[in-house]
Design a protein around this motif. Sequence first.
Motif, PDB file in Angstrom:
ATOM      1  N   THR A 109      31.233 110.564  27.994  1.00  0.00           N
ATOM      2  CA  THR A 109      32.191 110.317  26.922  1.00  0.00           C
ATOM      3  C   THR A 109      33.042 111.524  26.551  1.00  0.00           C
ATOM      4  OG1 THR A 109      30.348 110.675  25.379  1.00  0.00           O
ATOM      5  CG2 THR A 109      30.967 108.389  25.851  1.00  0.00           C
ATOM      6  N   ASN A 110      32.455 112.730  26.503  1.00  0.00           N
ATOM      7  CA  ASN A 110      33.249 113.881  26.077  1.00  0.00           C
ATOM      8  C   ASN A 110      32.797 115.211  26.675  1.00  0.00           C
ATOM      9  OD1 ASN A 110      31.082 114.996  24.274  1.00  0.00           O
ATOM     10  ND2 ASN A 110      31.477 113.135  23.119  1.00  0.00           N
ATOM     11  N   MET A 111      31.698 115.229  27.401  1.00  0.00           N
ATOM     12  CA  MET A 111      31.154 116.436  28.044  1.00  0.00           C
ATOM     13  C   MET A 111      30.821 117.546  27.048  1.00  0.00           C
ATOM     14  SD  MET A 111      33.439 116.722  31.500  1.00  0.00           S
ATOM     15  CE  MET A 111      33.966 115.252  32.375  1.00  0.00           C
ATOM     16  N   GLY A 112      30.651 117.193  25.793  1.00  0.00           N
ATOM     17  CA  GLY A 112      30.336 118.197  24.783  1.00  0.00           C
ATOM     18  C   GLY A 112      29.011 118.878  25.002  1.00  0.00           C
ATOM     19  N   GLY A 113      28.035 118.153  25.530  1.00  0.00           N
ATOM     20  CA  GLY A 113      26.725 118.756  25.766  1.00  0.00           C
ATOM     21  C   GLY A 113      26.820 119.942  26.707  1.00  0.00           C
ATOM     22  N   ALA A 114      27.596 119.796  27.767  1.00  0.00           N
ATOM     23  CA  ALA A 114      27.748 120.883  28.734  1.00  0.00           C
ATOM     24  C   ALA A 114      28.388 122.103  28.097  1.00  0.00           C
ATOM     25  CB  ALA A 114      28.588 120.401  29.917  1.00  0.00           C
ATOM     26  N   TYR A 115      29.378 121.875  27.243  1.00  0.00           N
ATOM     27  CA  TYR A 115      30.051 123.002  26.593  1.00  0.00           C
ATOM     28  C   TYR A 115      29.101 123.737  25.650  1.00  0.00           C
ATOM     29  CZ  TYR A 115      33.355 125.814  24.015  1.00  0.00           C
ATOM     30  OH  TYR A 115      34.006 126.871  23.441  1.00  0.00           O
ATOM     31  N   PHE A 116      28.343 122.985  24.863  1.00  0.00           N
ATOM     32  CA  PHE A 116      27.366 123.602  23.972  1.00  0.00           C
ATOM     33  C   PHE A 116      26.352 124.422  24.770  1.00  0.00           C
ATOM     34  CE2 PHE A 116      29.038 120.839  20.785  1.00  0.00           C
ATOM     35  CZ  PHE A 116      28.611 121.313  19.553  1.00  0.00           C
ATOM     36  N   ALA A 117      25.842 123.844  25.854  1.00  0.00           N
ATOM     37  CA  ALA A 117      24.823 124.533  26.650  1.00  0.00           C
ATOM     38  C   ALA A 117      25.385 125.797  27.294  1.00  0.00           C
ATOM     39  CB  ALA A 117      24.268 123.595  27.715  1.00  0.00           C
ATOM     40  N   GLY A 118      26.567 125.683  27.885  1.00  0.00           N
ATOM     41  CA  GLY A 118      27.169 126.844  28.516  1.00  0.00           C
ATOM     42  C   GLY A 118      27.460 127.955  27.521  1.00  0.00           C
ATOM     43  N   SER A 119      27.938 127.587  26.336  1.00  0.00           N
ATOM     44  CA  SER A 119      28.246 128.580  25.309  1.00  0.00           C
ATOM     45  C   SER A 119      26.997 129.283  24.814  1.00  0.00           C
ATOM     46  CB  SER A 119      28.965 127.902  24.134  1.00  0.00           C
ATOM     47  OG  SER A 119      30.200 127.350  24.549  1.00  0.00           O
ATOM     48  N   ASN A 120      25.905 128.537  24.731  1.00  0.00           N
ATOM     49  CA  ASN A 120      24.652 129.105  24.241  1.00  0.00           C
ATOM     50  C   ASN A 120      23.975 129.989  25.290  1.00  0.00           C
ATOM     51  OD1 ASN A 120      22.299 129.407  22.529  1.00  0.00           O
ATOM     52  ND2 ASN A 120      21.294 127.855  23.770  1.00  0.00           N
ATOM     53  N   ILE A 121      23.933 129.524  26.531  1.00  0.00           N
ATOM     54  CA  ILE A 121      23.216 130.231  27.589  1.00  0.00           C
ATOM     55  C   ILE A 121      24.018 131.425  28.107  1.00  0.00           C
ATOM     56  CG2 ILE A 121      22.294 130.019  29.939  1.00  0.00           C
ATOM     57  CD1 ILE A 121      21.757 127.031  29.228  1.00  0.00           C
ATOM     58  N   GLN A 122      25.338 131.267  28.204  1.00  0.00           N
ATOM     59  CA  GLN A 122      26.220 132.272  28.798  1.00  0.00           C
ATOM     60  C   GLN A 122      25.703 132.686  30.182  1.00  0.00           C
ATOM     61  OE1 GLN A 122      27.474 135.464  26.146  1.00  0.00           O
ATOM     62  NE2 GLN A 122      27.030 134.203  24.347  1.00  0.00           N
ATOM     63  N   PRO A 123      25.644 131.734  31.104  1.00  0.00           N
ATOM     64  CA  PRO A 123      25.062 132.012  32.415  1.00  0.00           C
ATOM     65  C   PRO A 123      25.937 132.917  33.273  1.00  0.00           C
ATOM     66  CG  PRO A 123      26.042 129.833  32.396  1.00  0.00           C
ATOM     67  CD  PRO A 123      26.102 130.339  30.987  1.00  0.00           C
ATOM     68  N   THR A 124      25.292 133.563  34.242  1.00  0.00           N
ATOM     69  CA  THR A 124      26.024 134.334  35.243  1.00  0.00           C
ATOM     70  C   THR A 124      26.739 133.402  36.199  1.00  0.00           C
ATOM     71  OG1 THR A 124      24.212 135.937  35.115  1.00  0.00           O
ATOM     72  CG2 THR A 124      25.812 136.216  36.909  1.00  0.00           C
ATOM     73  N   MET A 125      26.114 132.298  36.513  1.00  0.00           N
ATOM     74  CA  MET A 125      26.710 131.253  37.347  1.00  0.00           C
ATOM     75  C   MET A 125      26.095 129.917  36.963  1.00  0.00           C
ATOM     76  SD  MET A 125      24.756 131.804  41.032  1.00  0.00           S
ATOM     77  CE  MET A 125      24.684 130.089  41.582  1.00  0.00           C
ATOM     78  N   ALA A 126      26.818 128.850  37.261  1.00  0.00           N
ATOM     79  CA  ALA A 126      26.318 127.518  36.925  1.00  0.00           C
ATOM     80  C   ALA A 126      26.606 126.551  38.057  1.00  0.00           C
ATOM     81  CB  ALA A 126      26.961 127.023  35.630  1.00  0.00           C
ATOM     82  N   ILE A 127      25.686 125.634  38.242  1.00  0.00           N
ATOM     83  CA  ILE A 127      25.865 124.558  39.218  1.00  0.00           C
ATOM     84  C   ILE A 127      25.642 123.232  38.498  1.00  0.00           C
ATOM     85  CG2 ILE A 127      25.071 123.526  41.379  1.00  0.00           C
ATOM     86  CD1 ILE A 127      24.056 126.282  42.220  1.00  0.00           C
ATOM     87  N   ALA A 128      26.666 122.402  38.490  1.00  0.00           N
ATOM     88  CA  ALA A 128      26.522 121.052  37.946  1.00  0.00           C
ATOM     89  C   ALA A 128      25.966 120.152  39.040  1.00  0.00           C
ATOM     90  CB  ALA A 128      27.867 120.528  37.450  1.00  0.00           C
ATOM     91  N   CYS A 129      24.999 119.341  38.673  1.00  0.00           N
ATOM     92  CA  CYS A 129      24.368 118.412  39.615  1.00  0.00           C
ATOM     93  C   CYS A 129      24.676 116.993  39.152  1.00  0.00           C
ATOM     94  CB  CYS A 129      22.862 118.647  39.672  1.00  0.00           C
ATOM     95  SG  CYS A 129      22.420 120.329  40.162  1.00  0.00           S
TER      96      CYS A 129
END
Length: 351
Positions: free
Chosen positions: A208-228
Amino acid sequence: MRVESKQFLEELLTTSSPSGNEVEIQKKWMTYVKNFAHEVETDIAGNVIAIVNKDKPFKVMLAGHCDEIAFMVNYIDSNGYLYLTKAGGISPKLALGMRVKVLGKNRVIKGVVGVKAEHQGGAKDEIKIEDIFIDCGANSEEDIKKHVEIGDYVIYDLDYEYTLNNNLIGRGLDNRTGAFIVAEVLRRVSEINANVSVYAVSTVNEETNMGGAYFAGSNIQPTMAIACDVSFATDYPTIDNRRDGNVKLGKGPILSKGAPINKKINHLLENAAKENNIPIQYELTPRLTGTDADKIRFSGKGVPVALVSLPLRYMHSPSEIVNLTDIENEIELLVATILKLKGNESLKPLE
């Protein structure tokens, strides 16, 4: 696939998870990963984050969204029939005559999407969301409102099935299979001393809005990410391979190529695939991926991302199809890629 893992996959597939109402499935995902994750967290969006090796500074984030497309009750008429709106890219023309579950305020109510008999003229050629209604057997508006209210979610009343050649049919394989995959990758990585920290996230709201991914990425601040996630298999009748590419069920996970994708991450994945004899396929995402990768990429100061997808037939239909061997190969690919990381890799294109 080990018995316990297969049972977990089946549990996810039999749990409702409409986009915006993922609590039930998230509780089950969290219970499973607590068996091997070093830490498990939740956030304000409803994501569940399972972590191993949190002390390692190089952070790998794996995101698989647990939500599925659904309908929502938009209007109740005086005779007790329910009218709908969409929660995600769900097609009303595929709903005609389908049995459904209304996730009511007190309990689940069974119903059917009504359809005019062919003897009486049949359905319209073009079906819009406002044309369909649900019959739950209620006698009146007052009768149905004892159980259902505006905003309740509606999902198809369908279970999973196994078919020929290790294939799996189910509702919402997009993307509860992804949530399963990231959990299994974390489980296997937890058994080995990796050089990096791994954050496996079962994300919400992707459809619906991909908000969960944005919240998670902002919180974790990963070096790299892979969407599955899942992507389009193009190996069935009516597909034009010249336009839609050539992706087949059972021929391995799909790597995306295009502007959003970090080429260095793709090279890591390709090298792991080659060294471990894991088949891979490709798709093009020239502008956007249409997945959680897009939101994670723009979180924080920016995150280099890749997208690894499971080939899937009949996306956003009541009965999608994936292949269990592809699932296993995707898990092995991601584990092999993570275990090869030294933790000092630069993902800058010009370095």
